[in-house]
Scaffold this motif. Structure first.
Motif, PDB file in Angstrom:
ATOM      1  N   MET A   1       0.814  -1.196   0.000  1.00  0.00           N
ATOM      2  CA  MET A   1       0.000   0.000   0.000  1.00  0.00           C
ATOM      3  C   MET A   1       0.859   1.262   0.000  1.00  0.00           C
ATOM      4  O   MET A   1       0.507   2.229  -0.631  1.00  0.00           O
ATOM      5  CB  MET A   1      -0.930  -0.039   1.212  1.00  0.00           C
ATOM      6  N   ILE A   2       1.973   1.251   0.736  1.00  0.00           N
ATOM      7  CA  ILE A   2       2.858   2.417   0.746  1.00  0.00           C
ATOM      8  C   ILE A   2       4.306   1.965   0.547  1.00  0.00           C
ATOM      9  O   ILE A   2       4.680   0.864   0.928  1.00  0.00           O
ATOM     10  CB  ILE A   2       2.719   3.261   2.034  1.00  0.00           C
ATOM     11  N   HIS A   3       5.098   2.840  -0.049  1.00  0.00           N
ATOM     12  CA  HIS A   3       6.510   2.556  -0.297  1.00  0.00           C
ATOM     13  C   HIS A   3       7.382   2.912   0.904  1.00  0.00           C
ATOM     14  O   HIS A   3       8.281   2.170   1.257  1.00  0.00           O
ATOM     15  CB  HIS A   3       7.012   3.345  -1.517  1.00  0.00           C
ATOM     16  N   ASN A   4       7.125   4.098   1.486  1.00  0.00           N
ATOM     17  CA  ASN A   4       7.921   4.546   2.629  1.00  0.00           C
ATOM     18  C   ASN A   4       7.227   5.701   3.331  1.00  0.00           C
ATOM     19  O   ASN A   4       6.255   6.250   2.819  1.00  0.00           O
ATOM     20  CB  ASN A   4       9.340   4.949   2.194  1.00  0.00           C
ATOM     21  N   ILE A   5       7.745   6.023   4.507  1.00  0.00           N
ATOM     22  CA  ILE A   5       7.250   7.168   5.274  1.00  0.00           C
ATOM     23  C   ILE A   5       8.456   7.999   5.675  1.00  0.00           C
ATOM     24  O   ILE A   5       9.369   7.498   6.328  1.00  0.00           O
ATOM     25  CB  ILE A   5       6.509   6.730   6.551  1.00  0.00           C
ATOM     26  N   SER A   6       8.457   9.259   5.279  1.00  0.00           N
ATOM     27  CA  SER A   6       9.468  10.205   5.746  1.00  0.00           C
ATOM     28  C   SER A   6       8.836  11.009   6.862  1.00  0.00           C
ATOM     29  O   SER A   6       7.653  11.351   6.798  1.00  0.00           O
ATOM     30  CB  SER A   6       9.903  11.150   4.624  1.00  0.00           C
ATOM     31  N   TYR A   7       9.630  11.304   7.890  1.00  0.00           N
ATOM     32  CA  TYR A   7       9.095  12.065   9.009  1.00  0.00           C
ATOM     33  C   TYR A   7      10.081  13.135   9.443  1.00  0.00           C
ATOM     34  O   TYR A   7      11.274  13.026   9.216  1.00  0.00           O
ATOM     35  CB  TYR A   7       8.728  11.157  10.192  1.00  0.00           C
ATOM     36  N   ARG A   8       9.513  14.183  10.047  1.00  0.00           N
ATOM     37  CA  ARG A   8      10.311  15.298  10.547  1.00  0.00           C
ATOM     38  C   ARG A   8       9.554  15.946  11.684  1.00  0.00           C
ATOM     39  O   ARG A   8       8.332  16.081  11.634  1.00  0.00           O
ATOM     40  CB  ARG A   8      10.557  16.312   9.438  1.00  0.00           C
ATOM     41  N   GLU A 117       1.562   3.808  -2.861  1.00  0.00           N
ATOM     42  CA  GLU A 117       1.709   3.074  -4.115  1.00  0.00           C
ATOM     43  C   GLU A 117       0.600   3.538  -5.055  1.00  0.00           C
ATOM     44  O   GLU A 117      -0.583   3.419  -4.735  1.00  0.00           O
ATOM     45  CB  GLU A 117       1.601   1.571  -3.885  1.00  0.00           C
ATOM     46  N   ALA A 118       0.986   4.070  -6.197  1.00  0.00           N
ATOM     47  CA  ALA A 118       0.021   4.561  -7.171  1.00  0.00           C
ATOM     48  C   ALA A 118       0.660   4.506  -8.556  1.00  0.00           C
ATOM     49  O   ALA A 118       1.736   5.057  -8.759  1.00  0.00           O
ATOM     50  CB  ALA A 118      -0.397   5.982  -6.840  1.00  0.00           C
ATOM     51  N   PRO A 120      -0.411   5.245 -12.494  1.00  0.00           N
ATOM     52  CA  PRO A 120       0.714   6.167 -12.402  1.00  0.00           C
ATOM     53  C   PRO A 120       0.660   6.965 -11.095  1.00  0.00           C
ATOM     54  O   PRO A 120      -0.383   7.069 -10.459  1.00  0.00           O
ATOM     55  CB  PRO A 120       0.533   7.093 -13.604  1.00  0.00           C
ATOM     56  N   ALA A 121       1.808   7.519 -10.738  1.00  0.00           N
ATOM     57  CA  ALA A 121       1.937   8.267  -9.479  1.00  0.00           C
ATOM     58  C   ALA A 121       1.251   9.620  -9.622  1.00  0.00           C
ATOM     59  O   ALA A 121       1.862  10.606 -10.018  1.00  0.00           O
ATOM     60  CB  ALA A 121       3.405   8.441  -9.114  1.00  0.00           C
ATOM     61  N   ARG A 122      -0.041   9.632  -9.320  1.00  0.00           N
ATOM     62  CA  ARG A 122      -0.837  10.862  -9.410  1.00  0.00           C
ATOM     63  C   ARG A 122      -1.732  10.971  -8.195  1.00  0.00           C
ATOM     64  O   ARG A 122      -2.068   9.977  -7.551  1.00  0.00           O
ATOM     65  CB  ARG A 122      -1.699  10.849 -10.675  1.00  0.00           C
ATOM     66  N   ARG A 123      -2.119  12.181  -7.904  1.00  0.00           N
ATOM     67  CA  ARG A 123      -2.977  12.485  -6.755  1.00  0.00           C
ATOM     68  C   ARG A 123      -4.234  11.617  -6.762  1.00  0.00           C
ATOM     69  O   ARG A 123      -4.581  10.997  -5.764  1.00  0.00           O
ATOM     70  CB  ARG A 123      -3.365  13.954  -6.788  1.00  0.00           C
ATOM     71  N   GLU A 124      -4.939  11.577  -7.870  1.00  0.00           N
ATOM     72  CA  GLU A 124      -6.217  10.875  -7.936  1.00  0.00           C
ATOM     73  C   GLU A 124      -6.056   9.381  -7.695  1.00  0.00           C
ATOM     74  O   GLU A 124      -6.872   8.755  -7.020  1.00  0.00           O
ATOM     75  CB  GLU A 124      -6.884  11.096  -9.306  1.00  0.00           C
ATOM     76  N   VAL A 125      -5.011   8.790  -8.254  1.00  0.00           N
ATOM     77  CA  VAL A 125      -4.780   7.350  -8.110  1.00  0.00           C
ATOM     78  C   VAL A 125      -4.424   7.018  -6.659  1.00  0.00           C
ATOM     79  O   VAL A 125      -4.959   6.072  -6.078  1.00  0.00           O
ATOM     80  CB  VAL A 125      -3.667   6.874  -9.076  1.00  0.00           C
ATOM     81  N   ILE A 130      -5.976   4.823  -1.261  1.00  0.00           N
ATOM     82  CA  ILE A 130      -6.180   4.980   0.177  1.00  0.00           C
ATOM     83  C   ILE A 130      -7.650   4.832   0.534  1.00  0.00           C
ATOM     84  O   ILE A 130      -8.006   4.178   1.517  1.00  0.00           O
ATOM     85  CB  ILE A 130      -5.628   6.342   0.666  1.00  0.00           C
ATOM     86  N   LYS A 131      -8.512   5.393  -0.295  1.00  0.00           N
ATOM     87  CA  LYS A 131      -9.949   5.287  -0.053  1.00  0.00           C
ATOM     88  C   LYS A 131     -10.365   3.813  -0.043  1.00  0.00           C
ATOM     89  O   LYS A 131     -11.104   3.365   0.841  1.00  0.00           O
ATOM     90  CB  LYS A 131     -10.736   6.051  -1.113  1.00  0.00           C
TER      91      LYS A 131
END
Length: 135
Positions: A1-8, A117-118, A120-125, A130-131
């Motif tokens: 579902m996700i590739h990675n998480i960056s945090y700060r 993970e999307a 193509p890597a786009r907002r809508e996808v 996630i939905k």
């Protein structure tokens, strides 16, 4: 579902760094951030903690908690995606210390950049993926 998480997140001079780390690890167990000493806007000392989670097990654990917290709340997330399919969250540090995930708008927070993970890597996808995950 996700590739990675960056945090700060920022530890201000008035905060206990151990408590801030505890808050971070309540959200991202096993997080081992890099530390950078810096100077705040008014010249006060701050510590910037940052890192990236890429281990599959840690990502899976995060997503299980994410699903529990955000199930039925997709409307709160829809405007938090960028054009490349990244989901941005800011979580309140004080609430995280209590083990709660509370999205906030202010900057004094745990900043998360979640690479969804999307293809193509786009907002809508990414938003649709996630939905589907949350339903």
């Amino acid at each position: 579902m996700i590739h990675n998480i960056s945090y700060r997140l920022i530890v201000y001079g008035t905060e206990d760094e151990e408590k801030v780390l505890e808050a971070l690890r309540n959200i991202l167990p096993g997080a081992a951030p890099e530390r950078e000493e810096a100077e705040g806007y008014h010249g006060n000392p701050i510590t910037v903690l940052r890192g990236r989670i890429t281990r599959r097990r840690a990502l899976r654990e995060f997503m299980e908690s994410f699903r529990e917290i955000f199930r039925g709340r997709m409307d709160e997330l829809k405007d938090r995606f960028d054009d490349n399919g990244n989901l941005f969250l800011r979580l309140d540090k004080q609430e995280a210390l209590k083990g709660k995930w509370q999205p906030v708008e202010h900057g004094d927070a745990i900043h998360l950049k979640i690479k969804v993970e999307a293809y193509p890597a786009r907002r809508e996808v990414a938003a649709e993926n996630i939905k589907g995950f949350l339903e």
